[in-house]
Design a protein around this motif. Sequence first.
Motif, PDB file in Angstrom:
ATOM      1  N   ALA A 570      -6.363  20.227   9.234  1.00 26.54           N
ATOM      2  CA  ALA A 570      -5.300  19.485   8.564  1.00 26.54           C
ATOM      3  C   ALA A 570      -4.517  18.606   9.528  1.00 26.54           C
ATOM      4  CB  ALA A 570      -4.356  20.454   7.854  1.00 26.54           C
ATOM      5  N   ALA A 571      -4.399  19.029  10.804  1.00 23.09           N
ATOM      6  CA  ALA A 571      -3.644  18.247  11.779  1.00 23.09           C
ATOM      7  C   ALA A 571      -4.281  16.891  12.061  1.00 23.09           C
ATOM      8  CB  ALA A 571      -3.500  19.039  13.080  1.00 23.09           C
ATOM      9  N   ARG A 572      -5.572  16.733  11.702  1.00 26.54           N
ATOM     10  CA  ARG A 572      -6.239  15.455  11.961  1.00 26.54           C
ATOM     11  C   ARG A 572      -6.155  14.506  10.757  1.00 26.54           C
ATOM     12  NH1 ARG A 572     -12.132  16.066  14.082  1.00 26.54           N
ATOM     13  NH2 ARG A 572     -11.884  13.802  13.993  1.00 26.54           N
ATOM     14  N   LEU A 573      -5.431  14.901   9.704  1.00 30.21           N
ATOM     15  CA  LEU A 573      -5.252  14.030   8.534  1.00 30.21           C
ATOM     16  C   LEU A 573      -3.801  13.558   8.470  1.00 30.21           C
ATOM     17  CD1 LEU A 573      -6.221  12.736   5.870  1.00 30.21           C
ATOM     18  CD2 LEU A 573      -5.617  14.880   4.719  1.00 30.21           C
ATOM     19  N   GLU A 574      -3.636  12.270   8.312  1.00 36.47           N
ATOM     20  CA  GLU A 574      -2.297  11.678   8.179  1.00 36.47           C
ATOM     21  C   GLU A 574      -2.255  10.871   6.877  1.00 36.47           C
ATOM     22  OE1 GLU A 574       0.090   8.184  10.504  1.00 36.47           O
ATOM     23  OE2 GLU A 574      -0.485   9.939  11.708  1.00 36.47           O
ATOM     24  N   LEU A 575      -1.220  11.101   6.084  1.00 34.12           N
ATOM     25  CA  LEU A 575      -1.039  10.372   4.825  1.00 34.12           C
ATOM     26  C   LEU A 575      -0.020   9.270   5.028  1.00 34.12           C
ATOM     27  CD1 LEU A 575      -0.908  13.306   2.249  1.00 34.12           C
ATOM     28  CD2 LEU A 575      -2.883  11.957   2.979  1.00 34.12           C
ATOM     29  N   GLU A 576      -0.382   8.050   4.615  1.00 36.54           N
ATOM     30  CA  GLU A 576       0.521   6.906   4.740  1.00 36.54           C
ATOM     31  C   GLU A 576       1.134   6.593   3.379  1.00 36.54           C
ATOM     32  OE1 GLU A 576      -1.055   3.511   6.671  1.00 36.54           O
ATOM     33  OE2 GLU A 576      -1.485   4.563   8.539  1.00 36.54           O
ATOM     34  N   LEU A 577       2.464   6.567   3.350  1.00 33.22           N
ATOM     35  CA  LEU A 577       3.205   6.280   2.125  1.00 33.22           C
ATOM     36  C   LEU A 577       3.989   4.987   2.304  1.00 33.22           C
ATOM     37  CD1 LEU A 577       4.816   9.805   1.591  1.00 33.22           C
ATOM     38  CD2 LEU A 577       2.572   9.035   0.829  1.00 33.22           C
ATOM     39  N   THR A 578       3.961   4.154   1.282  1.00 32.44           N
ATOM     40  CA  THR A 578       4.838   2.981   1.309  1.00 32.44           C
ATOM     41  C   THR A 578       6.230   3.421   0.880  1.00 32.44           C
ATOM     42  OG1 THR A 578       4.283   2.423  -0.969  1.00 32.44           O
ATOM     43  CG2 THR A 578       2.951   1.414   0.761  1.00 32.44           C
ATOM     44  N   GLU A 579       7.232   2.642   1.223  1.00 29.19           N
ATOM     45  CA  GLU A 579       8.609   2.993   0.858  1.00 29.19           C
ATOM     46  C   GLU A 579       8.790   3.052  -0.654  1.00 29.19           C
ATOM     47  OE1 GLU A 579      11.068   0.181   2.780  1.00 29.19           O
ATOM     48  OE2 GLU A 579      10.599   0.867   4.793  1.00 29.19           O
ATOM     49  N   SER A 580       8.038   2.223  -1.382  1.00 26.53           N
ATOM     50  CA  SER A 580       8.176   2.218  -2.840  1.00 26.53           C
ATOM     51  C   SER A 580       7.700   3.523  -3.451  1.00 26.53           C
ATOM     52  CB  SER A 580       7.379   1.055  -3.444  1.00 26.53           C
ATOM     53  OG  SER A 580       5.999   1.193  -3.142  1.00 26.53           O
ATOM     54  N   ILE A 581       6.836   4.260  -2.729  1.00 21.90           N
ATOM     55  CA  ILE A 581       6.364   5.554  -3.227  1.00 21.90           C
ATOM     56  C   ILE A 581       7.371   6.651  -2.912  1.00 21.90           C
ATOM     57  CG2 ILE A 581       4.598   7.333  -2.986  1.00 21.90           C
ATOM     58  CD1 ILE A 581       2.568   5.178  -2.438  1.00 21.90           C
ATOM     59  N   ALA A 582       7.794   6.734  -1.666  1.00 17.41           N
ATOM     60  CA  ALA A 582       8.622   7.858  -1.224  1.00 17.41           C
ATOM     61  C   ALA A 582      10.109   7.662  -1.469  1.00 17.41           C
ATOM     62  CB  ALA A 582       8.399   8.118   0.259  1.00 17.41           C
TER      63      ALA A 582
END
Length: 725
Positions: A570-582
Motif C-alpha cells: 500500500a505504501a507504493r500507491l499514491e492517490l491524487e485528488l483535485t481540490e474540487s474533489i476534496a
Amino acid sequence: MTFRSTRGDCTDCASSSEAGNEALALAMPGEGEGFHDLAWLATQQVGCALAAVALYEGERLRLVAERGLDASLVPAVEALLRAVGPRLPGLASDEGSVGTMLPFHAASAVFSRSGKLLGAIAVADGHPRPTPAVAALPALEKLAAIAAHMVGYREIKRRHRIAEQLAHVDSSLLLVFDTDGNVSFANMAAQVLLGEACDPTQPIDGLFPARLQTHPAAAARWLDGSAEPATLAQTFDLQVIDAEGESRTLEALRCAWLAGADTGLALSLRDVTDCPSRQHEVQSRLDALTGLPNRDGLLAMLEGLRARGVPTTVALLGLDNFRSINDLLGHRIGDTALQVVASRLMHWLPADAYLARCGGDEFALVFPCAQLETIEPQLRPMLRGLARACEIEYQRVHVEACVGLALDHAHEDADETLARAGLALQHAKRAGSRQVRRFAPGMRTEAIDRRRLDLELRRAFRQGEFELHYQPQVDLRSGLPAGAEALLRWQHPERGMLGPAEFIDALSRSAIAPAVGRWILQRACCDAATWPTVGGRGITVAVNLFPVQFEDEALPQEIEVALHAAGLPAARLELELTESIALRGDGAAEPALAEISLARLRALGLRVSFDDFGTGHASLSMLHRLPVDRIKIDRSFVRDLAISRGSEAIVRSIVLIARNFDMQVVAEGVEDEAQRAILIGLDCDRVQGFLYAPALPNAEIRRWLLANGGDHNTSANAQRGTIHG
C-alpha cells in the motif's frame, strides 16, 4: 321642451308605443318600491300632473315608476326620457309628438357617483303653463340624485337576496363573486375555513391560485364562467390554503347568477380533503418530502400558464455535491437538508412565482410574465442566502446551488422547456458554485457532441482502447527516480493516440467513470509491481481519482482488492485528488466530509496528494485538518519560473506552506535546466516533466527506470498477468 344631461351618451331603447307598453308590462311587483314615491314627489315639487322614472338594464331603458301616466301618453314620455342621454345642456329638443301631446315637459339624467348613466326622471303636463319648464330643472336634479342613491341601495339588497337564496344550498361553504370576479359575500363557514383569504375584494384567482391547482389550465377555464349559461352547474376540485396555512381540497359547485345586465359567479364548496379518492389525485402531483408540486405538477402548471397565454421563465436550481451529504451523513440528514432548501426558497419566492421539486436535488422556480434580465439579478443574492450553513442533528451542513434559465415557448411542450433549463444548469455547474446561466442554442449542439463522445467512450472501454502511460517523478536531492504518475491515454481507431485533455472531462461525468476508475487502479497496481527498484526501494505509482470514486464508500475495499491482486504494498500507491474533489468549491472545506473520506484512505497505508495546487480555491487554514502527504504545484506556475518573479514567489509560498504542514512538494511541467535549478533552490522535493521524460507505456517506463538508476534485478512480479477492461 327643456331637459338637462350633464354626462355622456345613452343608447336608444324601444322606439314605439308597443315597446313602451312592454316596458310597463315587465315591471315586477315591488321593483318600483320607493321610486313611485319619488315620482309622486316630483309632481308635487314641480306642480304638474305627470312624472316618470326609468332605469337602464344594459342598453335597454326600462320604466320602473310613474304618476298620472296613461297608455296614450307612453310614446311621448318614452321619447322624453330617451332624449336626456344624447343631448347637451341647454339645448331644446325637436317638439314632435312630445310638444304636441305634452306642452309642458322637463327631464334630468340619473348618474352614479362614478359617472355611469343609470336612467332618467321626467315631469310633464298636458296643458301649457306660464312658468317656463327650465325653472323645474333644479328640483329635478335633486330628485335625480336621490334616485341614484336608491339605485345603489337596491343593488345592495339584490346582492343580499342572491346570497340568502344561495345560502339555502346544502353546503358548508358559500362564496359569491361580483361582476369583476372579486368576493362580495362569504358565509360564516367559508370565513372560518379560509380566514382573510375570502375577505371582500379578494380576486378569484387570488383565492384559487393556479400554482396550487392539480390541473391549472382546466381550473382556470372552469372558474372563468362569465361566458357560460346561467344554468351551468358542474363540480370541480379546487385547491386552497386555509386560515392555518394548510392545503385543502374543496369540491366546488358553480352557479352563475344573472341579475339584470349584471352577471357573476357563486361557488358552493365542500371540503373533501380527507376523501381517499381526492387525496390520491392530489398527492400524485405533490412531492411527499417537501409538499411542493412534483415534476408532474410542474408540467401541468406550465401547460396551464401556456393555455392562458402567459409568457413564462423557468429557473432550474440544482444543488452542488448533494450526493456526498447523503453518502457521508445519511439520507435522513439529506432529506432534512432538502426540506431546509424548500423552506428557504419559499420564503424568498416572489408572490407571483411558483416553486416545485423536480426530483433528487433539483427544484424549479416558475416566473410568469418576467424577463430574464429582471430575474437573473434576483437569483444571485438568493443563491448566497441559500448557502448559509445550517445545523442538522448536530452536523453543520452547507448546501449550495446553481441555476439554469430558459424561456417557455408556446411551440414547444413543457418537457422541452425543462430540458433547455437543464442544459443551462449543466453549464452553470461546470462554471463553479452559485452560478447562473441562460440557455443558448449552442448548448444543445454541445450536448449532442457530449452524448456522441460518451457513446464512443463506452465503446472504447468495452473494446480495450484505453491505455495507461507513466510519467516519471525524480527526487531533486538524489537525482534518482522516486515515482511515476499514471496518465490515461485513448488509442482511438481513427484519430490515433489521444491525451486526457481530449476526453477526461466527459469521461469523469460518464456513467462508466466508476468502472474505468477501478480498471485504472488495478492496471496501475499491476504495472507498478513489475517495475525495478531504485537503490533498493520500490517506485510509487500515483493514480488520479474521478470525483465519483472519492464519493463511493466502496473505494477502500476496491483499493485493497487491487493491491492484493497485484501484490503491491500500500505504501507504493499514491492517490491524487483535485481540490474540487476534496474541498468545497467555495473555498470552505467541509471537514465532516473530506476528513472522513481521506482518513479512510490513509488507514490503508497509502499516500494522498493534492493535484494542481494553487489553481483552485482551497482554504489554506483547513490543510492541517486534512491528511494529505504531498502537494503538486501546477505547471502554470512552473512554466514562467525563470522569467516571472511572481511565479517564483508563488512557488516559494507553496513550498513554505507545505513545510509548515509537514507535506512534500512535487512540481509538474519542468522542461529546462533553469526551472530545475530554481526549484532546487526553493527546496522542492520532486519534479516531473519533459526535461526527464514524457509519459511512457509500461514497457518503456521499465526500461527508463533501469537506465536511470534502477536495480537490474527486475521485480519478480514483472511477468504477472494483465488486467482487462
